[in-house]
Design a protein around this motif. Sequence first.
Motif, PDB file in Angstrom:
ATOM      1  N   SER A   1     -39.675   1.415  30.850  1.00  0.00           N
ATOM      2  CA  SER A   1     -39.590   0.494  29.725  1.00  0.00           C
ATOM      3  C   SER A   1     -39.251  -0.900  30.244  1.00  0.00           C
ATOM      4  O   SER A   1     -38.202  -1.100  30.843  1.00  0.00           O
ATOM      5  CB  SER A   1     -38.520   0.956  28.738  1.00  0.00           C
TER       6      SER A   1
ATOM      7  N   GLU B   1     -36.076   2.267  18.232  1.00  0.00           N
ATOM      8  CA  GLU B   1     -37.353   1.682  18.609  1.00  0.00           C
ATOM      9  C   GLU B   1     -37.169   0.267  19.170  1.00  0.00           C
ATOM     10  O   GLU B   1     -36.221  -0.433  18.823  1.00  0.00           O
ATOM     11  CB  GLU B   1     -38.265   1.608  17.381  1.00  0.00           C
TER      12      GLU B   1
ATOM     13  N   ASP C   1     -50.162  -0.481  20.651  1.00  0.00           N
ATOM     14  CA  ASP C   1     -50.485   0.695  21.462  1.00  0.00           C
ATOM     15  C   ASP C   1     -51.619   0.436  22.445  1.00  0.00           C
ATOM     16  O   ASP C   1     -51.666   1.038  23.516  1.00  0.00           O
ATOM     17  CB  ASP C   1     -50.878   1.860  20.547  1.00  0.00           C
TER      18      ASP C   1
ATOM     19  N   ASN D   1     -46.765   3.402  27.112  1.00  0.00           N
ATOM     20  CA  ASN D   1     -45.777   4.247  26.449  1.00  0.00           C
ATOM     21  C   ASN D   1     -44.916   3.411  25.507  1.00  0.00           C
ATOM     22  O   ASN D   1     -44.637   2.250  25.778  1.00  0.00           O
ATOM     23  CB  ASN D   1     -44.853   4.909  27.490  1.00  0.00           C
ATOM     24  N   ARG D   2     -44.499   4.051  24.423  1.00  0.00           N
ATOM     25  CA  ARG D   2     -43.516   3.430  23.529  1.00  0.00           C
ATOM     26  C   ARG D   2     -42.208   4.196  23.678  1.00  0.00           C
ATOM     27  O   ARG D   2     -42.209   5.420  23.672  1.00  0.00           O
ATOM     28  CB  ARG D   2     -43.976   3.516  22.081  1.00  0.00           C
ATOM     29  N   TYR D   3     -41.122   3.451  23.762  1.00  0.00           N
ATOM     30  CA  TYR D   3     -39.841   4.097  24.027  1.00  0.00           C
ATOM     31  C   TYR D   3     -38.938   4.001  22.802  1.00  0.00           C
ATOM     32  O   TYR D   3     -38.816   2.951  22.177  1.00  0.00           O
ATOM     33  CB  TYR D   3     -39.167   3.430  25.228  1.00  0.00           C
ATOM     34  N   ARG D   4     -38.314   5.114  22.470  1.00  0.00           N
ATOM     35  CA  ARG D   4     -37.396   5.105  21.338  1.00  0.00           C
ATOM     36  C   ARG D   4     -35.944   5.273  21.773  1.00  0.00           C
ATOM     37  O   ARG D   4     -35.046   5.195  20.955  1.00  0.00           O
ATOM     38  CB  ARG D   4     -37.780   6.169  20.305  1.00  0.00           C
TER      39      ARG D   4
ATOM     40  N   SER E   1     -35.033   7.262  29.718  1.00  0.00           N
ATOM     41  CA  SER E   1     -35.757   6.874  28.505  1.00  0.00           C
ATOM     42  C   SER E   1     -36.382   8.093  27.865  1.00  0.00           C
ATOM     43  O   SER E   1     -36.626   9.121  28.518  1.00  0.00           O
ATOM     44  CB  SER E   1     -36.839   5.840  28.835  1.00  0.00           C
TER      45      SER E   1
ATOM     46  N   ASP F   1     -39.732   8.617  25.270  1.00  0.00           N
ATOM     47  CA  ASP F   1     -40.811   7.906  24.588  1.00  0.00           C
ATOM     48  C   ASP F   1     -41.153   8.590  23.264  1.00  0.00           C
ATOM     49  O   ASP F   1     -40.541   9.596  22.884  1.00  0.00           O
ATOM     50  CB  ASP F   1     -42.030   7.736  25.498  1.00  0.00           C
ATOM     51  N   ASP F   2     -42.132   8.015  22.557  1.00  0.00           N
ATOM     52  CA  ASP F   2     -42.420   8.513  21.214  1.00  0.00           C
ATOM     53  C   ASP F   2     -43.118   9.873  21.221  1.00  0.00           C
ATOM     54  O   ASP F   2     -43.277  10.503  20.174  1.00  0.00           O
ATOM     55  CB  ASP F   2     -43.226   7.492  20.410  1.00  0.00           C
TER      56      ASP F   2
ATOM     57  N   GLN G   1     -37.581  10.651  30.647  1.00  0.00           N
ATOM     58  CA  GLN G   1     -37.820  10.154  32.002  1.00  0.00           C
ATOM     59  C   GLN G   1     -36.514   9.679  32.619  1.00  0.00           C
ATOM     60  O   GLN G   1     -35.742   8.958  31.991  1.00  0.00           O
ATOM     61  CB  GLN G   1     -38.820   8.996  31.952  1.00  0.00           C
TER      62      GLN G   1
END
Lengths: 156, 361
Positions: free
Chosen positions: B174, B202, B209, B214-217, B241, B243-244, B249
């Motif tokens: 991220s 978020e 996208d 990747n999107r991290y929450r 992290s 992710d969504d 990770q």
Amino acid sequence: MPRHRLMALLLSGLALAGPVRAEDIVIIAHPSVALTRSIGVGEVAAIYLLRTTVWPDGHPIVPVNREIASDLRRKFTTLVLRQDPGSLAAYWNEMHFRGKFPPLVQESEQSVLAFVERVPGAVGYVSGGIPLPADVHVVARVTVPDGWSPNNGGPP
Amino acid sequence: MIPAVRRRPPAARLTRALLASPLLASLALTAGLLLAAPAQAGIDDYQLGQGLELGPINLAGYSSVTAALPDQGHKSLAIDDLSLFISGHVTSLVNPFVEAELTGLDLTRWGGDGDRHRDGYVVLERVYNDIYLPDGFTLRAGKMLAPVGEWNQIHAAPLVLSTVRPAVTYRNFSEYATGLSVLYADPAAALPDIQVYWQPAEELSARPDSIVDNRYRLVQGAHVSVPLALLDKVGLSFQRSVDDQGTEQHLYGLDGHYTVDRLTLQGEWTYSTLSGPGTRTRSREWGGFLSPSYALDDQWSVYGWYEIYSGRLQDAAAQDLLGGVAYRPHPAMVFKLEYVQNVGGRPVNPTGLFASWSVLF
């Protein structure tokens, strides 16, 4: 600035007593800067390297520099900051991107004096021979070795 | 920077997605501070690279025009970045920072087929406030750059080594954290600089996208940097992290920068373990780059890097070699010309010629 650091600076040998020679460097601060002791070379360097960013009372420090071509700036960079100009320029650019203000440039001693006198939190440096306004604070003096010049000098 | 293989979506969709209320609110807040700030310095004091001081506010930014001539696919001349950042030092409690950026705007594009002209998009890179605490500590709240390695923290084109960005400096973690962070900087630089950070939800104003992997929450981590000289350092990174997709990770990183006379060596390495659900072909991700650069004089330098990168979807590690020359007529201005050669694996950065002209203003 923590109290123990101020005490260490007091002991670092930069007393304000004694005559000031024209070739020396005088570090001055805005009248509102409430320091009861002189500060040392290391602490002045920490200010200009943007590691110390607030005065003990919490007000932001606004450091002032001279223009690149200034002999006094070369003297200050070598004797106080102990850095080479190229690395310093790159460092300040990085710090600026990280949100820290690089020292603001003023292109004469009178401009530095006027800026420091006018801007709360400001700190700058001038030659020892310059008459100072009564209200600015002298926070440190740097003795320049006899015979030192930007062309033959190096970190002592 | 050139995120070479990422697709850029049409401007209309991006603009709607990114010009979200946080950006407008941030800019409005900063504009308010500007209007309220007493003028202590002005345009007469402007120095290239140091921004414009308006009392306790500083307006600055950077731009980068990039020519990308890969051997295969589209060629382009583009405004890769036009960034404006506004920072303020009002009191020890009020030190806002906002950075917004226009990126990926093609001035002209040719070659290849099936792709479209990129119309650019605006992103909110950073918006946070710093509270200066005693003894060198700072409390930061908002959206910030995640301190993984060195490149991600100083990724502005005029500040970094090459036009093409090594994959390991942005692909497998991220790049941002929206939340809280505590930073420590020893005034005497005798102790390590430390930053810990935590993003509980978020990302604020996340990029679309189509341009992020990747999107991290959830993001939490730390970076420890041991200063060796003004610019030289050794750093350690850790980031956890989620992710969504639910992939968890754990990243471990090492970065370094060391100068000997005219020669500078720098590099970054990361190793990650992946677990939980999510699309991947392997449970580990790793990579690193090593770069020598040599200053011919105050303005000219030559540089290069070798990178090996193994992402979660790659069947074989990508290996790239880069060589280039840089001309810096001013500390805040640089022209770079470089060639990238893929020497193994599926390319992350395409083989070809790249050039950029970038200015910090």
